[in-house]
Enzyme design. Structure first.
Site, PDB file in Angstrom:
ATOM      1  N   LYS A  14      25.762  37.443  45.265  1.00  0.00           N
ATOM      2  CA  LYS A  14      25.490  37.879  43.750  1.00  0.00           C
ATOM      3  C   LYS A  14      24.385  37.184  42.567  1.00  0.00           C
ATOM      4  O   LYS A  14      23.007  37.562  43.009  1.00  0.00           O
ATOM      5  CB  LYS A  14      26.611  38.641  43.463  1.00  0.00           C
ATOM      6  CG  LYS A  14      27.217  39.228  43.571  1.00  0.00           C
ATOM      7  CD  LYS A  14      28.232  39.664  42.363  1.00  0.00           C
ATOM      8  CE  LYS A  14      28.767  38.865  42.181  1.00  0.00           C
ATOM      9  NZ  LYS A  14      30.162  38.338  43.149  1.00  0.00           N
ATOM     10  N   ARG A  90      33.230  44.976  37.298  1.00  0.00           N
ATOM     11  CA  ARG A  90      34.445  44.334  38.535  1.00  0.00           C
ATOM     12  C   ARG A  90      35.741  45.890  38.198  1.00  0.00           C
ATOM     13  O   ARG A  90      36.509  45.150  38.972  1.00  0.00           O
ATOM     14  CB  ARG A  90      35.476  43.742  38.248  1.00  0.00           C
ATOM     15  CG  ARG A  90      34.533  42.010  38.911  1.00  0.00           C
ATOM     16  CD  ARG A  90      34.920  41.176  38.146  1.00  0.00           C
ATOM     17  NE  ARG A  90      34.522  39.792  39.433  1.00  0.00           N
ATOM     18  CZ  ARG A  90      34.176  39.010  39.642  1.00  0.00           C
ATOM     19  NH1 ARG A  90      33.219  39.022  38.587  1.00  0.00           N
ATOM     20  NH2 ARG A  90      33.580  38.075  40.089  1.00  0.00           N
ATOM     21  N   ARG A 129      30.826  26.106  49.156  1.00  0.00           N
ATOM     22  CA  ARG A 129      30.027  25.756  47.629  1.00  0.00           C
ATOM     23  C   ARG A 129      31.569  24.663  46.925  1.00  0.00           C
ATOM     24  O   ARG A 129      31.260  23.984  45.662  1.00  0.00           O
ATOM     25  CB  ARG A 129      30.095  27.215  46.458  1.00  0.00           C
ATOM     26  CG  ARG A 129      29.975  27.326  45.455  1.00  0.00           C
ATOM     27  CD  ARG A 129      29.692  28.197  45.071  1.00  0.00           C
ATOM     28  NE  ARG A 129      30.860  29.179  44.002  1.00  0.00           N
ATOM     29  CZ  ARG A 129      30.853  30.216  44.179  1.00  0.00           C
ATOM     30  NH1 ARG A 129      29.733  31.149  44.187  1.00  0.00           N
ATOM     31  NH2 ARG A 129      31.961  31.131  43.172  1.00  0.00           N
ATOM     32  N   ARG A 135      34.368  24.507  40.621  1.00  0.00           N
ATOM     33  CA  ARG A 135      34.788  25.414  39.920  1.00  0.00           C
ATOM     34  C   ARG A 135      36.154  25.092  39.995  1.00  0.00           C
ATOM     35  O   ARG A 135      36.758  24.944  41.927  1.00  0.00           O
ATOM     36  CB  ARG A 135      33.984  26.753  40.337  1.00  0.00           C
ATOM     37  CG  ARG A 135      33.093  26.740  39.858  1.00  0.00           C
ATOM     38  CD  ARG A 135      32.517  28.183  40.160  1.00  0.00           C
ATOM     39  NE  ARG A 135      33.163  29.531  39.920  1.00  0.00           N
ATOM     40  CZ  ARG A 135      32.417  30.323  40.704  1.00  0.00           C
ATOM     41  NH1 ARG A 135      31.521  31.123  40.468  1.00  0.00           N
ATOM     42  NH2 ARG A 135      33.582  31.497  40.684  1.00  0.00           N
ATOM     43  N   ARG A 146      41.180  36.125  44.397  1.00  0.00           N
ATOM     44  CA  ARG A 146      40.229  36.602  44.735  1.00  0.00           C
ATOM     45  C   ARG A 146      39.734  37.389  44.856  1.00  0.00           C
ATOM     46  O   ARG A 146      39.125  39.341  44.736  1.00  0.00           O
ATOM     47  CB  ARG A 146      38.736  35.774  44.078  1.00  0.00           C
ATOM     48  CG  ARG A 146      39.002  34.418  43.143  1.00  0.00           C
ATOM     49  CD  ARG A 146      38.639  33.076  43.260  1.00  0.00           C
ATOM     50  NE  ARG A 146      36.865  33.484  42.411  1.00  0.00           N
ATOM     51  CZ  ARG A 146      35.881  32.579  43.603  1.00  0.00           C
ATOM     52  NH1 ARG A 146      36.478  31.963  43.493  1.00  0.00           N
ATOM     53  NH2 ARG A 146      35.453  33.049  43.180  1.00  0.00           N
TER      54      ARG A 146
END
Ligand code: AMP
Length: 194
Positions: A14, A90, A129, A135, A146
């Site tokens: 995204k 969301r 990532r 993160r 998630r």
């Protein structure tokens, strides 16, 4: 005004596609994840609260997210070509709130683009990532949570947009460029009808 929701599971691309769309159509990019990470980096009360949820893979409450988005839309609505909403909505409550917000100044959502990516690839991308993003939520345990939240709470948003005729799936693509080409075609079709 061109107002787009870019939707998809964590790791579906995204953010990457939003940046390309923003460049081509000169839209304002509103990423609720980026806004929350900015609150965390600045050590605000909102940031401290959000951090406890994000680091466990849970969603931040709707009222807080809607307030944040509302303030950003208010700042820019008079002086832009439109918005791209990334990571928002969301939940169905957020999707309803977005419609109401846009309607409050006479605008509508143009379309919702659903980036479809196979789950094993999502996990692989997020783990990769995590090696550089640092993160707190890009590790296997939190990634699984998630994805579970995505299936249970976020996927009903798809039905909401299908039932109101604004849903488009972007699928069967492999590279970033292929996804972007499909997206541009879908946007052009929704603007001009060809
Ligand atoms: P993202 O950068 O979009 O992957 O978002 C990172 C995290 O921020 C998510 O896993 C949620 O914990 C939180 N978050 C971002 N956007 C929202 C939203 N629209 N509603 C609730 N929580 C959100």
């Amino acid at each position: 005004m061109l107002n787009i929701v870019i939707f998809g599971a964590p790791g579906s691309g995204k953010g990457t596609q939003s940046e390309l769309i923003v460049k081509k159509y000169n839209l304002v990019h509103l990423s609720t994840g980026d806004m929350l990470r900015d609150e965390i980096a600045r050590g605000t009360d909102i940031g401290r609260f959000a951090d406890t949820l994000i680091s466990k893979g849970n969603l931040v409450p709707d009222d807080l997210i809607i307030k944040m988005i509302c303030a950003k839309i208010d700042e820019r609505k008079g002086n832009c070509n439109g918005f791209i909403f990334d990571g928002f909505p969301r939940t169905v409550a957020q999707a309803e709130a977005l419609d109401a917000l846009l309607a409050s100044f006479g605008k509508k959502l143009t379309l919702m683009l659903d980036l479809r990516v196979e789950e094993p690839l999502l996990i692989e991308r997020l783990l990769k990532r995590g090696e550089t993003s640092h993160r707190a939520d890009d590790n296997l345990e939190v990634i699984k949570k998630r994805l579970q939240v995505y299936h249970e709470v976020t996927m009903p948003v798809i039905e909401f947009y299908k039932s109101t005729g604004r849903y488009v799936a972007v699928e069967n693509c492999t590279t970033v460029e292929e996804y972007f080409q499909s997206i541009v075609q879908l946007i052009e079709f929704s603007i001009c009808g060809f």
